[in-house]
Design a protein around this motif. Structure first.
Motif, PDB file in Angstrom:
ATOM      1  N   LYS A 185       0.810  -1.212   0.000  1.00 25.25           N
ATOM      2  CA  LYS A 185       0.000   0.000   0.000  1.00 25.25           C
ATOM      3  C   LYS A 185       0.848   1.269   0.000  1.00 25.25           C
ATOM      4  O   LYS A 185       0.567   2.218  -0.742  1.00 25.25           O
ATOM      5  CB  LYS A 185      -0.927  -0.028   1.217  1.00 25.25           C
ATOM      6  CG  LYS A 185      -1.885   1.139   1.302  1.00 25.25           C
ATOM      7  CD  LYS A 185      -2.799   1.012   2.514  1.00 25.25           C
ATOM      8  CE  LYS A 185      -3.740   2.196   2.626  1.00 25.25           C
ATOM      9  NZ  LYS A 185      -4.627   2.083   3.811  1.00 25.25           N
ATOM     10  N   GLN A 186       1.904   1.286   0.799  1.00 23.82           N
ATOM     11  CA  GLN A 186       2.718   2.497   0.918  1.00 23.82           C
ATOM     12  C   GLN A 186       3.546   2.786  -0.338  1.00 23.82           C
ATOM     13  O   GLN A 186       4.077   3.891  -0.488  1.00 23.82           O
ATOM     14  CB  GLN A 186       3.650   2.396   2.135  1.00 23.82           C
ATOM     15  CG  GLN A 186       4.688   1.288   2.049  1.00 23.82           C
ATOM     16  CD  GLN A 186       4.195  -0.019   2.634  1.00 23.82           C
ATOM     17  OE1 GLN A 186       2.987  -0.242   2.730  1.00 23.82           O
ATOM     18  NE2 GLN A 186       5.127  -0.875   3.044  1.00 23.82           N
ATOM     19  N   ASP A 187       3.640   1.796  -1.243  1.00 24.51           N
ATOM     20  CA  ASP A 187       4.464   1.989  -2.443  1.00 24.51           C
ATOM     21  C   ASP A 187       3.642   2.240  -3.703  1.00 24.51           C
ATOM     22  O   ASP A 187       4.216   2.517  -4.765  1.00 24.51           O
ATOM     23  CB  ASP A 187       5.348   0.750  -2.676  1.00 24.51           C
ATOM     24  CG  ASP A 187       6.384   0.551  -1.579  1.00 24.51           C
ATOM     25  OD1 ASP A 187       6.949   1.564  -1.129  1.00 24.51           O
ATOM     26  OD2 ASP A 187       6.624  -0.599  -1.175  1.00 24.51           O
ATOM     27  N   ILE A 188       2.324   2.154  -3.592  1.00 27.53           N
ATOM     28  CA  ILE A 188       1.491   2.242  -4.796  1.00 27.53           C
ATOM     29  C   ILE A 188       1.713   3.548  -5.538  1.00 27.53           C
ATOM     30  O   ILE A 188       1.818   3.573  -6.768  1.00 27.53           O
ATOM     31  CB  ILE A 188       0.003   2.080  -4.417  1.00 27.53           C
ATOM     32  CG1 ILE A 188      -0.253   0.669  -3.897  1.00 27.53           C
ATOM     33  CG2 ILE A 188      -0.884   2.371  -5.625  1.00 27.53           C
ATOM     34  CD1 ILE A 188      -1.658   0.477  -3.358  1.00 27.53           C
ATOM     35  N   SER A 189       1.804   4.645  -4.830  1.00 24.33           N
ATOM     36  CA  SER A 189       1.955   5.949  -5.480  1.00 24.33           C
ATOM     37  C   SER A 189       3.284   6.086  -6.208  1.00 24.33           C
ATOM     38  O   SER A 189       3.447   6.976  -7.043  1.00 24.33           O
ATOM     39  CB  SER A 189       1.817   7.067  -4.440  1.00 24.33           C
ATOM     40  OG  SER A 189       2.834   6.966  -3.459  1.00 24.33           O
ATOM     41  N   ARG A 190       4.233   5.221  -5.927  1.00 31.94           N
ATOM     42  CA  ARG A 190       5.552   5.306  -6.557  1.00 31.94           C
ATOM     43  C   ARG A 190       5.646   4.506  -7.854  1.00 31.94           C
ATOM     44  O   ARG A 190       6.615   4.645  -8.601  1.00 31.94           O
ATOM     45  CB  ARG A 190       6.619   4.808  -5.580  1.00 31.94           C
ATOM     46  CG  ARG A 190       6.597   5.525  -4.234  1.00 31.94           C
ATOM     47  CD  ARG A 190       7.517   4.845  -3.241  1.00 31.94           C
ATOM     48  NE  ARG A 190       8.918   4.965  -3.628  1.00 31.94           N
ATOM     49  CZ  ARG A 190       9.893   4.221  -3.112  1.00 31.94           C
ATOM     50  NH1 ARG A 190       9.602   3.298  -2.205  1.00 31.94           N
ATOM     51  NH2 ARG A 190      11.137   4.392  -3.492  1.00 31.94           N
TER      52      ARG A 190
END
Length: 332
Positions: A185-190
């Motif tokens: 979840k924390q990496d989706i925007s990357r």
């Protein structure tokens, strides 16, 4: 080039290259022509089904065509009599209505045959077919690929026409596969579409390279991950659906840089080098490397945009170079 993430991924069949084959008419399986593991081409016959339903549809169509022809003859005859004032206009109108009705029935019967796979070429052969042949329904492959499942048995009665129709064959074309990457979840925007991806084995060897095709906008409630999908040419059958791999995914805001596949860079005399064409063959050229991500290496100096270099086979050239040097009595 940005950073890279190493994330788990699973190889899957391309859903657009799979087919579950069900019968289009009910009947009895009379012959099986392929089994699991067989390779088929588009249109190949998989099984023969003897179908009273199909024979009935063909008979209905032939009767309707005959009725249409008779109605057309009757209409033509009455129109001629009407022109000679021998019959009434009412009789002509009745004949015209009967002809339209017969034509509609014929077209409906033909539509039913098309719905079960009978094309126009096959329609022309129905009337002249030998006894019994009009009950033969041929189950054919809707795509080229491999039979991975066969649930049909000789003599089995199969039904068609609803969602409960049994899947008799499953065909897959694994020349192109998907790699579904679990993105936390924390990496989706990357993660961005088009980002380079290298798929690696447990040993760290790069076994395939591609780019992110798209990111599914859904987070799994259990794993709390999203899926980044990579579409991969698998014509050499290196990857197997169900296989788990590590995806080395390039992320972040990458700057415009020159990069080459990792396999193109080899250590020659302890210096990173790429092989470039020269008169009579290839020679190593020393380069300065930068960040590695997604199966690619940044080249900071030693190679310019547009320069030719060896992308595949650099390791073989290095081995040959070392072999030649050893034969000359030189050590490196």
């Amino acid at each position: 080039m940005g950073e890279s993430l190493s994330l788990p991924a699973e190889i899957r069949f391309d859903a657009d290259r799979m087919a579950n084959v069900t019968p289009k008419v009910s009947g009895v399986i009379d012959r099986l022509l392929v089994g699991e593991g067989d390779t088929v081409a588009y249109g190949d016959t998989l099984a023969l089904i003897t179908s009273r339903e199909l024979a009935g549809l063909k008979a209905k169509w032939m009767i309707s065509k005959t009725n249409e022809a008779l109605a057309a003859q009757s209409l033509t005859r009455l129109e001629g009599l009407w022109a000679q004032k021998i019959t009434s206009e009412v009789n002509v109108q009745t004949a015209r209505a009967e002809h339209e009705s017969a034509k509609t029935e014929s077209e409906a019967a033909e539509t039913e045959l098309h719905a079960v796979g009978i094309d126009h070429a096959a329609l022309d052969k129905i009337a002249a077919a030998p006894d019994g042949n009009n009950a033969n329904a041929y189950l054919t492959a809707p795509l080229a690929g491999t039979i991975v499942r066969r649930a049909a048995t000789l003599g089995e009665t199969v039904t068609a026409g609803d969602s409960s129709a049994k899947v008799l064959f499953t065909i897959v074309d694994d020349s192109v596969v998907w790699a579904d990457i679990a993105v936390y979840k924390q990496d989706i925007s990357r993660v961005r579409i088009g980002a380079p991806v290298a798929l690696k084995s447990d040993a760290g060897d790069v076994i395939a390279q591609s780019t992110v095709a798209f990111v599914l906008p859904v987070i799994d409630e259990v794993s709390r991950t999203a899926t980044a999908r990579v579409i991969i040419d698998n014509s050499d059958r290196t990857l197997t659906p169900g296989q788990f791999v590590i995806a080395d995914l390039s992320v972040g805001n990458a700057a415009e840089v020159l990069r080459v596949p990792q396999s193109a860079v080899q250590l020659v005399e302890n210096r990173p080098s790429v092989f470039v064409p020269v008169d009579g063959g290839f020679a190593p050229r020393a380069v300065m490397v930068g960040t590695t991500a997604g199966g690619y290496v940044e080249i900071r100096t030693g190679l310019e945009e547009g320069d030719l270099f060896v992308s595949d086979g650099a390791f073989t050239l290095k081995a040959q170079l070392e072999k030649d040097a050893f034969g000359d009595g030189h050590g490196h």
